[in-house]
Design a protein around this motif. Structure first.
Motif, short mmCIF file in Angstrom:
data_model
loop_
_atom_site.label_atom_id
_atom_site.label_comp_id
_atom_site.label_asym_id
_atom_site.label_seq_id
_atom_site.Cartn_x
_atom_site.Cartn_y
_atom_site.Cartn_z
N UNK A 178 0.77 -1.28 -0.01
CA UNK A 178 -0.06 0.17 0.01
C UNK A 178 0.93 1.26 0.20
N UNK A 179 1.96 1.29 0.67
CA UNK A 179 2.64 2.28 0.76
C UNK A 179 3.56 2.54 -0.28
N UNK A 180 4.04 1.24 -1.06
CA UNK A 180 4.48 1.49 -2.45
C UNK A 180 3.66 2.28 -3.48
N UNK A 181 2.58 2.02 -3.53
CA UNK A 181 1.50 2.53 -4.27
C UNK A 181 1.08 4.16 -3.90
N UNK A 194 0.04 -15.41 -6.83
CA UNK A 194 -0.11 -14.80 -5.57
C UNK A 194 -0.89 -13.28 -5.95
N UNK A 195 -0.90 -13.20 -7.20
CA UNK A 195 -1.58 -11.77 -7.39
C UNK A 195 -2.99 -11.67 -6.72
N UNK A 196 -3.68 -12.45 -6.89
CA UNK A 196 -5.25 -12.59 -6.16
C UNK A 196 -4.88 -12.12 -4.71
N UNK A 197 -3.81 -12.59 -4.24
CA UNK A 197 -3.68 -12.17 -2.49
C UNK A 197 -3.60 -10.76 -2.57
N UNK A 198 -2.79 -9.99 -3.21
CA UNK A 198 -2.58 -8.56 -3.14
C UNK A 198 -4.11 -7.85 -3.71
N UNK A 199 -4.64 -8.27 -4.72
CA UNK A 199 -5.59 -7.54 -5.37
C UNK A 199 -7.05 -7.93 -4.84
N UNK A 200 -7.00 -8.92 -4.26
CA UNK A 200 -8.44 -9.49 -3.48
C UNK A 200 -8.38 -9.72 -2.10
N UNK A 201 -7.35 -9.00 -1.39
CA UNK A 201 -7.01 -9.50 -0.17
C UNK A 201 -8.08 -9.75 0.84
N UNK A 202 -9.14 -8.73 0.93
CA UNK A 202 -10.27 -8.95 1.74
C UNK A 202 -10.81 -10.51 1.68
N UNK A 203 -10.88 -11.09 0.50
CA UNK A 203 -11.51 -12.35 0.07
C UNK A 203 -10.63 -13.38 0.34
N UNK A 204 -9.27 -13.05 0.21
CA UNK A 204 -8.20 -14.10 0.74
C UNK A 204 -8.35 -14.29 2.22
N UNK A 205 -8.30 -13.40 3.11
CA UNK A 205 -7.99 -13.52 4.18
C UNK A 205 -9.46 -14.26 4.92
N UNK A 206 -10.67 -14.07 4.33
CA UNK A 206 -11.66 -14.84 4.66
C UNK A 206 -11.71 -16.23 4.32
N UNK A 207 -11.22 -16.33 3.21
CA UNK A 207 -11.23 -17.96 2.67
C UNK A 207 -10.20 -18.65 3.30
N UNK A 241 -5.05 -3.12 2.49
CA UNK A 241 -6.17 -2.74 1.80
C UNK A 241 -5.60 -3.52 0.35
N UNK A 242 -6.73 -4.12 -0.34
CA UNK A 242 -6.36 -4.86 -1.64
C UNK A 242 -5.71 -3.44 -2.45
N UNK A 243 -4.88 -3.92 -3.20
CA UNK A 243 -4.07 -3.08 -3.92
C UNK A 243 -3.86 -3.67 -5.73
N UNK A 244 -3.82 -2.68 -6.49
CA UNK A 244 -3.75 -3.03 -7.90
C UNK A 244 -2.31 -3.61 -8.44
N UNK A 245 -2.16 -4.57 -8.77
CA UNK A 245 -0.89 -5.29 -9.27
C UNK A 245 -0.83 -4.68 -10.94
N UNK A 246 0.32 -4.35 -11.19
CA UNK A 246 0.75 -3.63 -12.45
C UNK A 246 1.28 -4.92 -13.45
N UNK A 247 1.80 -5.83 -13.02
CA UNK A 247 2.37 -6.83 -13.90
C UNK A 247 2.27 -7.98 -13.12
N UNK A 248 1.48 -9.13 -13.89
CA UNK A 248 1.85 -10.55 -13.06
C UNK A 248 2.83 -11.18 -13.77
N UNK A 249 3.57 -11.82 -13.17
CA UNK A 249 4.70 -12.60 -13.50
C UNK A 249 4.68 -14.21 -13.88
#
Length: 421
Positions: A178-181, A194-207, A241-249
């Protein structure tokens, strides 16, 4: 001579880091290094028989002598000290012909240290991982960049990074995204698993919390203890907070000025090693002293020992690597030997699990036999580590479910495992 306890080693590392603050000028000490108090730290390094014995066992007495001479004004000794040991939690390494890699020591959780790497070459400034964003993590990142500028004379700033590559989606490595962004111009990159963890963090934490709860129940842990462990697992994470990933590797991709991505699932689904010319940044896949923590696939897909063993073998075959730098601890000068040591360690642990499962045991029972009594987060880590080994052996058919009738008829079964004969 007896091994130095990790607690004592960490204390001495922290005292060296603080004492080296005397290399910094007053402006940096006041702004980013006010917590260092180098004079006090320098005195404490010489205090007590325990410190002296530990310094001797670690072969750090020579380092202490070198530090004291360098701090007393010998410019040449100061230069060689910085090249050999670094200073104030920052150490410089070199890759290829023009690339400098700075290792920043960052306290991401209390007494938990991560290595954050800043990779510089003409026209490129890339950072691997970004800490946890807890106060100590932010403090150490700010200090690290100040040290790189003040002592190593690099014109680099946190806010002017080009890329921040996340090695994997464990909070001590990505919590500062978040601070990077918010505070930098850097683009954010992470492996596709792992991109979904950052971009959908609220869902990931619940599941994942639900998955861990089910796993712990089947492992034999009662309701009260499960609630305690889940609270520990989610601590600090709710502030992300969920954050936008600029590139998936993906495996084989290149990023920055041609740094190659090696996907190494096991410790985490999207874990990568980043090859910077002839140096491999291994994150948590290969570490110098400890073996990376293992999770069962029942909690985290693409984790588990089967993936981990394949990933170790894959990295062992990578050519042209002179040394490796891990996400924690010191450099790895013989990467293949270290990989062999880690693989052998886990195979010995698998053998130990087979020994203790000569009678039916839950995963909790196996963890207790392997690690003895554990408290706090260490208890959760012990259950996950034991569970990864039980799962692997069960998948190979070397363990069977001992209470199968109970499992078949119970809604919430506790599962017991025994050696298949």
């Amino acid at each position: 001579m007896a091994p130095v306890p990790s607690k004592v080693r960490r204390k001495l590392e922290w005292l060296f880091l603080r004492a080296e603050g005397a290399f910094l000028d007053d402006a940096v000490l006041t702004a980013e290094g006010a917590h260092l108090e180098p004079l006090e730290a320098r005195a404490r390094l010489r205090e007590g028989k325990e410190n002296e014995e530990a310094l001797r066992a670690l072969e750090w007495l020579g380092r202490l002598e070198h530090l004291e001479r360098a701090l007393d004004g010998d410019a040449e000794r100061r230069r060689t000290y910085l090249e050999q040991y670094g200073a104030v939690g920052v150490q410089r390494f070199r890759a290829g012909t023009e690339t400098r890699i700075y290792c920043l020591s960052v306290e991401t959780f209390p007494r938990h240290i991560n290595n954050v790497y800043v990779v510089l070459e003409p026209g490129s400034a890339l950072m691997l991982d970004c800490g946890s964003d807890l106060p100590t993590s932010r403090r150490d990142l700010a200090l690290g960049f100040a040290v790189v500028r003040a002592l190593f004379h690099e014109d680099v700033r946190y806010e002017a990074l080009d890329w921040c590559v996340i090695s994997h989606a464990h909070y001590d490595h990505f919590g500062g995204a978040n601070a990077i962004k918010r505070e930098t111009r850097a683009h954010l990159a992470v492996h596709e698993l792992d991109a979904r963890v950052l971009s959908g963090f609220d869902e990931r934490l619940v599941v994942v919390s639900k998955d861990i709860d089910v796993y712990l129940r089947r492992a034999g842990i009662d309701d009260e203890k499960r609630a305690e462990l889940l609270a520990l697992y989610t601590a600090h994470k709710t502030m992300f907070a969920a954050v936008k990933v600029d590139r998936v590797l993906r495996d084989g991709d290149q990023i920055g000025p041609g740094y190659r991505v090696h996907h190494v699932p096991g410790h985490c689904p999207g874990l990568i090693c980043l090859q910077v010319h002839d140096v491999l940044l291994t994150s948590d896949h290969v570490l110098a002293r400890i073996t990376p923590h293992q999770f069962p696939q029942a909690i985290t897909p693409f984790a588990g020992l089967e993936h981990f063993f394949h990933s170790l073998a894959k990295i062992r075959k990578v050519e042209g690597i002179n040394y490796a730098l891990g996400g924690h601890e010191e450099p790895i000068w013989d990467l293949r030997a270290r990989i062999d040591g880690i693989a052998n360690f886990h195979r010995q642990r698998l053998g130990r699990v087979l020994e203790v499962c000569d009678v039916p045991r839950t995963v909790l029972g196996v963890a207790d036999a392997l690690f003895g009594p554990q408290e706090g987060y260490g208890f959760l880590l012990a259950i996950e580590e034991a569970g990864a080994h039980v799962e692997y052996l069960h998948n190979l058919g070397k363990l069977r479910i001992a209470n199968l009738d109970e499992v078949a008829t119970s809604r919430d079964p506790v599962i017991e495992y025994v050696v298949r004969k």
